[in-house]
Enzyme design. Structure first.
Site: not given
Ligand code: S3P
Length: 428
Positions: A94, A168, A316, A22, A347
């Site tokens: 994502g 999120s 995660d 992140s 998952r």
């Molecule tokens: C992340 C946020 C999480 C996490 C992803 C990384 C990020 O997703 O699952 O692996 O770096 O902002 P969500 O915030 O959509 O749950």
């Protein structure tokens, strides 16, 4: 590639895990939008973060040291990105996609983003709907929910107050980044706290950001100034090794330099509730992020309930916690985790199927699973990764204590977040 994991009688040694995924993404993003050169140390060279690097290069940002842990991002300033001459392929990431859609909605040029088979099934309306309310224009399949999505950004975005229905960090961050380009303030209110790396890094780069419990507010048009970023080790990667050491007899390991930001440390709380034998040593801080070394020993785990506001803090880590639960005395209930159904794969479905294949008694819930421990893992089977890095690594950890070898099909996906995972396991 098929990964073969053989049982081990102990894990011992001192290791470092790769940089936080992140934080690595955000370092490239904010470094690109800042004025000056941002030096990044400890960057995660996993495929997801390289998708972010490639996207910013395609938008005209010069980045040195690509493919290594030490990079130099030549910031172009908030308004310096250039229209790409092709579609941005964001691979499996994502985070890149959702944060990028926020940034792109503030650019007065046209961009098309797409990704791999998994990313093209993941919901994007969680960001395109609120970003449209701010004035961004998105076109794509299923009402701009599914990639490929094209974005026609504009110079007339307006700040909004958004009550997010999901906890999120990707949604929150996407809106905050769009908010840098909007008129007035942009405020996001979450139902539960999600990871706050964007807020910390925006502040570190000089943005005007205010956090009040579940509310975060950013002012438009800040001057972001380049600053050195040292990326801590990823607690999400460390979690696989923590559980590995806890469930493998005679183990004692130290994982150095792990990020223990309180919005990411749910796995520490869950493992503490499960009676995990570990301690955090040398607590310190780098560029606004807390870090520590973690010493872990073989543990007599017990079942627990993992739910509610704890879920976003360990979202995660649920696949590997499910493996820990299979080796804990009593029942573990994981609930309120419906978000797992829209990750790199579903998952919940994947872990229920693969734990069952390994002979573990597990019941699926719509929002999680219930696992009965403590059970033996027989092995001698071929498991599926569902092309999901965290599923593949969770099954690999289960393989360390199975009676016979296990194999994991399509394990290349591990490179998404933890390229040297197998090497580290072999070294311990
Ligand atoms: C992340 C946020 C999480 C996490 C992803 C990384 C990020 O997703 O699952 O692996 O770096 O902002 P969500 O915030 O959509 O749950």
């Amino acid at each position: 590639m098929k990964l073969k994991i053989s049982p081990k009688d102990k894990l011992q040694g001192k290791i470092k895990v790769p940089g936080d995924k992140s934080i690595s993404h955000r370092a490239v993003m904010l470094g690109s939008l800042a004025e000056g050169k941002t030096e990044i140390e400890g960057f995660l060279t996993g495929e997801d973060c390289l998708s972010t690097v490639k996207a910013f290069q395609d938008l005209g940002v010069k980045i040195e040291g690509v493919g290594t842990e030490n990079m130099l991002v030549h910031g172009v300033g908030l308004h310096g990105l250039k229209e790409a001459d092709n579609v941005l392929d964001l691979g499996n990431s994502g985070t890149t996609t959702r944060l990028m859609l926020g940034i792109l909605s503030g650019q007065d040029f046209y961009t098309v983003v797409t990704g791999d088979d998994s990313l093209r099934t993941r919901p994007m309306d969680r960001v395109t709907v609120p970003l449209s309310k701010m004035g961004g224009s998105f076109y794509g399949r299923d009402g701009a929910n599914l990639l490929p999505i094209s974005v026609l950004g504009g110079s007339d975005l307006k700040g909004i107050t958004y009550n997010s229905p999901v906890a999120s960090a990707q949604v929150k961050s996407s809106l905050l980044l769009a908010g840098l380009y909007a008129e007035g303030e942009t405020e996001v209110i979450e139902p539960a706290k999600s990871r706050d790396h964007t807020e910390r890094m925006l502040e570190y780069f000089g943005a005007d950001i205010e956090v009040d419990g579940l509310k975060v507010k950013v002012e438009a048009n800040p001057k972001l100034t380049a600053k050195k970023i040292v990326v801590p080790g990823d607690i999400s990667s460390a979690a696989f090794l923590m559980v590995a050491a806890m469930i493998t007899e005679n183990s004692e390991i130290i994982i150095e330099n792990v990020g223990v930001n309180p919005t990411r440390d749910g796995v520490i709380e869950a493992l503490r509730k499960m009676n995990g034998n570990f301690e955090l040593l040398n607590k310190r801080e780098v560029n606004g992020e807390p870090i520590a070394d973690i010493k872990v020993k073989n543990s007599q785990l017990k079942g627990t309930i993992i739910d509610g506001d704890l879920i976003p803090l360990l979202i995660d880590e649920i696949p590997i916690l499910a493996v820990a639960a299979s080796q804990a005395d009593g029942k573990t209930i994981i609930k309120d985790a419906k978000e797992l159904r829209v990750k790199e794969t579903d998952r919940i479905d994947a872990m229920v199927k693969e734990l069952t294949r390994l002979g573990i008694e597990v019941q699926e819930r719509e929002d999680g699973m219930e696992i009965i421990g403590k059970q033996e893992i027989k092995g001698g089977v071929v498991c599926q990764s569902y092309h999901d890095h965290r599923i593949a690594m969770s099954l690999a950890v289960a393989g360390l204590i199975s009676e016979d070898d296990i194999e994991i099909e399509n394990s290349d996906c591990i490179n998404i977040s933890f390229p040297n995972f197998k090497k580290i396991l072999d070294r311990l």
